[in-house]
Design a protein around this motif. Structure first.
Motif, PDB file in Angstrom:
ATOM      1  N   GLN A 125       2.816 -12.671  -2.356  1.00 48.53           N
ATOM      2  CA  GLN A 125       2.514 -12.084  -3.667  1.00 48.53           C
ATOM      3  C   GLN A 125       1.304 -11.154  -3.595  1.00 48.53           C
ATOM      4  N   GLU A 126       0.288 -11.554  -2.840  1.00 49.78           N
ATOM      5  CA  GLU A 126      -0.900 -10.712  -2.726  1.00 49.78           C
ATOM      6  C   GLU A 126      -0.580  -9.388  -2.042  1.00 49.78           C
ATOM      7  N   ILE A 127       0.227  -9.432  -0.989  1.00 50.45           N
ATOM      8  CA  ILE A 127       0.613  -8.195  -0.306  1.00 50.45           C
ATOM      9  C   ILE A 127       1.423  -7.312  -1.235  1.00 50.45           C
ATOM     10  N   ALA A 128       2.373  -7.913  -1.958  1.00 49.12           N
ATOM     11  CA  ALA A 128       3.194  -7.134  -2.887  1.00 49.12           C
ATOM     12  C   ALA A 128       2.342  -6.499  -3.982  1.00 49.12           C
ATOM     13  N   THR A 129       1.338  -7.236  -4.471  1.00 51.63           N
ATOM     14  CA  THR A 129       0.443  -6.679  -5.494  1.00 51.63           C
ATOM     15  C   THR A 129      -0.330  -5.495  -4.940  1.00 51.63           C
ATOM     16  N   TRP A 130      -0.827  -5.622  -3.703  1.00 52.35           N
ATOM     17  CA  TRP A 130      -1.556  -4.504  -3.085  1.00 52.35           C
ATOM     18  C   TRP A 130      -0.639  -3.293  -2.937  1.00 52.35           C
ATOM     19  N   LEU A 131       0.579  -3.485  -2.477  1.00 54.48           N
ATOM     20  CA  LEU A 131       1.500  -2.358  -2.303  1.00 54.48           C
ATOM     21  C   LEU A 131       1.822  -1.697  -3.650  1.00 54.48           C
ATOM     22  N   GLY A 132       1.881  -2.505  -4.701  1.00 52.84           N
ATOM     23  CA  GLY A 132       2.208  -1.956  -6.017  1.00 52.84           C
ATOM     24  C   GLY A 132       1.041  -1.297  -6.720  1.00 52.84           C
ATOM     25  N   THR A 133      -0.186  -1.611  -6.316  1.00 54.56           N
ATOM     26  CA  THR A 133      -1.360  -1.089  -7.020  1.00 54.56           C
ATOM     27  C   THR A 133      -2.275  -0.268  -6.114  1.00 54.56           C
ATOM     28  N   GLY A 134      -1.868  -0.035  -4.877  1.00 56.59           N
ATOM     29  CA  GLY A 134      -2.731   0.662  -3.919  1.00 56.59           C
ATOM     30  C   GLY A 134      -3.201   2.023  -4.395  1.00 56.59           C
ATOM     31  N   ASP A 135      -2.369   2.718  -5.153  1.00 54.12           N
ATOM     32  CA  ASP A 135      -2.752   4.045  -5.637  1.00 54.12           C
ATOM     33  C   ASP A 135      -3.876   3.987  -6.664  1.00 54.12           C
ATOM     34  N   ASP A 136      -4.149   2.806  -7.208  1.00 47.72           N
ATOM     35  CA  ASP A 136      -5.236   2.667  -8.181  1.00 47.72           C
ATOM     36  C   ASP A 136      -6.599   2.572  -7.509  1.00 47.72           C
ATOM     37  N   TRP A 137      -6.606   2.407  -6.162  1.00 44.97           N
ATOM     38  CA  TRP A 137      -7.848   2.221  -5.432  1.00 44.97           C
ATOM     39  C   TRP A 137      -8.297   3.535  -4.802  1.00 44.97           C
ATOM     40  N   PRO A 138      -9.613   3.677  -4.571  1.00 45.65           N
ATOM     41  CA  PRO A 138     -10.112   4.892  -3.908  1.00 45.65           C
ATOM     42  C   PRO A 138      -9.502   5.052  -2.514  1.00 45.65           C
ATOM     43  N   GLU A 139      -9.463   6.274  -2.051  1.00 41.95           N
ATOM     44  CA  GLU A 139      -8.885   6.570  -0.741  1.00 41.95           C
ATOM     45  C   GLU A 139      -9.581   5.791   0.371  1.00 41.95           C
ATOM     46  N   ALA A 140     -10.883   5.539   0.234  1.00 41.44           N
ATOM     47  CA  ALA A 140     -11.602   4.786   1.261  1.00 41.44           C
ATOM     48  C   ALA A 140     -11.007   3.395   1.440  1.00 41.44           C
ATOM     49  N   TRP A 141     -10.589   2.758   0.341  1.00 45.80           N
ATOM     50  CA  TRP A 141      -9.974   1.440   0.447  1.00 45.80           C
ATOM     51  C   TRP A 141      -8.547   1.535   0.972  1.00 45.80           C
ATOM     52  N   ARG A 142      -7.856   2.612   0.676  1.00 44.25           N
ATOM     53  CA  ARG A 142      -6.505   2.792   1.262  1.00 44.25           C
ATOM     54  C   ARG A 142      -6.618   2.874   2.782  1.00 44.25           C
ATOM     55  N   ARG A 143      -7.624   3.617   3.276  1.00 39.27           N
ATOM     56  CA  ARG A 143      -7.806   3.745   4.729  1.00 39.27           C
ATOM     57  C   ARG A 143      -8.270   2.433   5.349  1.00 39.27           C
ATOM     58  N   ALA A 144      -9.023   1.635   4.594  1.00 35.42           N
ATOM     59  CA  ALA A 144      -9.596   0.409   5.148  1.00 35.42           C
ATOM     60  C   ALA A 144      -8.625  -0.769   5.122  1.00 35.42           C
ATOM     61  N   SER A 145      -7.484  -0.623   4.455  1.00 37.66           N
ATOM     62  CA  SER A 145      -6.518  -1.724   4.401  1.00 37.66           C
ATOM     63  C   SER A 145      -5.685  -1.754   5.675  1.00 37.66           C
ATOM     64  N   ASP A 146      -5.018  -2.881   5.905  1.00 39.05           N
ATOM     65  CA  ASP A 146      -4.240  -3.030   7.132  1.00 39.05           C
ATOM     66  C   ASP A 146      -3.070  -3.974   6.891  1.00 39.05           C
ATOM     67  N   MET A 147      -1.944  -3.645   7.496  1.00 35.63           N
ATOM     68  CA  MET A 147      -0.790  -4.530   7.473  1.00 35.63           C
ATOM     69  C   MET A 147      -0.089  -4.345   8.820  1.00 35.63           C
ATOM     70  N   SER A 148      -0.521  -5.113   9.810  1.00 40.41           N
ATOM     71  CA  SER A 148      -0.055  -4.939  11.183  1.00 40.41           C
ATOM     72  C   SER A 148       0.587  -6.214  11.699  1.00 40.41           C
ATOM     73  N   ASP A 149       1.391  -6.082  12.739  1.00 37.29           N
ATOM     74  CA  ASP A 149       1.889  -7.265  13.432  1.00 37.29           C
ATOM     75  C   ASP A 149       2.104  -6.932  14.901  1.00 37.29           C
ATOM     76  N   TRP A 150       2.014  -7.956  15.716  1.00 37.17           N
ATOM     77  CA  TRP A 150       2.181  -7.829  17.164  1.00 37.17           C
ATOM     78  C   TRP A 150       3.064  -8.962  17.663  1.00 37.17           C
ATOM     79  N   THR A 151       3.715  -8.759  18.782  1.00 39.29           N
ATOM     80  CA  THR A 151       4.440  -9.821  19.471  1.00 39.29           C
ATOM     81  C   THR A 151       3.823  -9.982  20.850  1.00 39.29           C
ATOM     82  N   LEU A 152       3.341 -11.189  21.157  1.00 36.58           N
ATOM     83  CA  LEU A 152       2.714 -11.494  22.432  1.00 36.58           C
ATOM     84  C   LEU A 152       3.478 -12.627  23.107  1.00 36.58           C
TER      85      LEU A 152
END
Length: 200
Positions: A125-152
């Motif tokens: 839910q938190e990730i979905a909220t961020w994706l739905g409201t990301g445009d409401d945040w300053p560009e600096a916070w858009r650049r500072a966010s992260d949604m990554s994954d790795w396979t090791l």
């Protein structure tokens, strides 16, 4: 929930270890939402929390009392100016022990399963909220966010070491927190998930 599993942080008095009894007192979707709301938003009344969560004040009052019985919340009389009761969270987070999933009591195992699924749902839910409201945040916070994954490819020992090192890294940034005085400081959420998968 904050810090649902933190094996490196057993001495932190702000993180409560869940046992069978306290887990049964917490493992309810609305109780977990109420506790999260108090931790993130600060002290509040049952009516305020009901409006925030879309619940009745009767339901929030009941479940807040249950949380208080199990030591997760307590009165915040310094905030009360009328007849309505104010509540605050007692701890910053909780620590989940995997042994609860193998408890001899099926009720405890069921509560442990519900708790972990609610944590996962809350992360989604938190990730979905961020994706739905990301445009409401300053560009600096858009650049500072992260949604990554790795396979090791890791052994259980290496995977556990990685978890500990990730937790230590996050804790080191808690110590550097600029607090509420910094003009561009915001609360941020950091999720970590590490689990094995079959590559069929």
């Amino acid at each position: 929930m904050d810090e649902p599993k933190d094996p490196q942080n057993h001495s932190d008095p702000q993180v409560r270890s869940l046992d069978a009894r306290s887990l049964r007192g917490l493992a309810h979707p609305l109780r977990m939402q109420l506790l999260n709301a108090l931790r993130r938003g600060g002290p509040a009344t049952a009516s305020q929390l009901a409006a925030k969560l879309g619940e009745s004040s009767g339901a929030t009052s009941y479940h807040l009392r249950q949380l208080a019985t199990h030591g997760f919340v307590e009165d915040a009389p310094e905030h009360g100016k009328g007849r309505e009761r104010w509540w605050k969270a007692v701890h910053r987070g909780v620590r989940f022990d995997d042994s609860l999933l193998k408890d001899s009591d099926p009720a405890v195992r069921g509560a442990a399963d519900l708790f972990l699924h609610e944590v996962a749902n809350h992360h989604t839910q938190e990730i979905a909220t961020w994706l739905g409201t990301g445009d409401d945040w300053p560009e600096a916070w858009r650049r500072a966010s992260d949604m990554s994954d790795w396979t090791l490819s890791l052994t259980p020992a290496l995977a556990e070491e990685l978890v500990h090192r990730m937790h230590d890294l996050v804790q080191s940034y808690r110590a550097q927190s600029p607090g509420d005085g910094a003009p561009d400081a915001e609360q941020v959420r950091v999720h970590t998930h590490l689990f094995p998968v079959r590559m069929d």
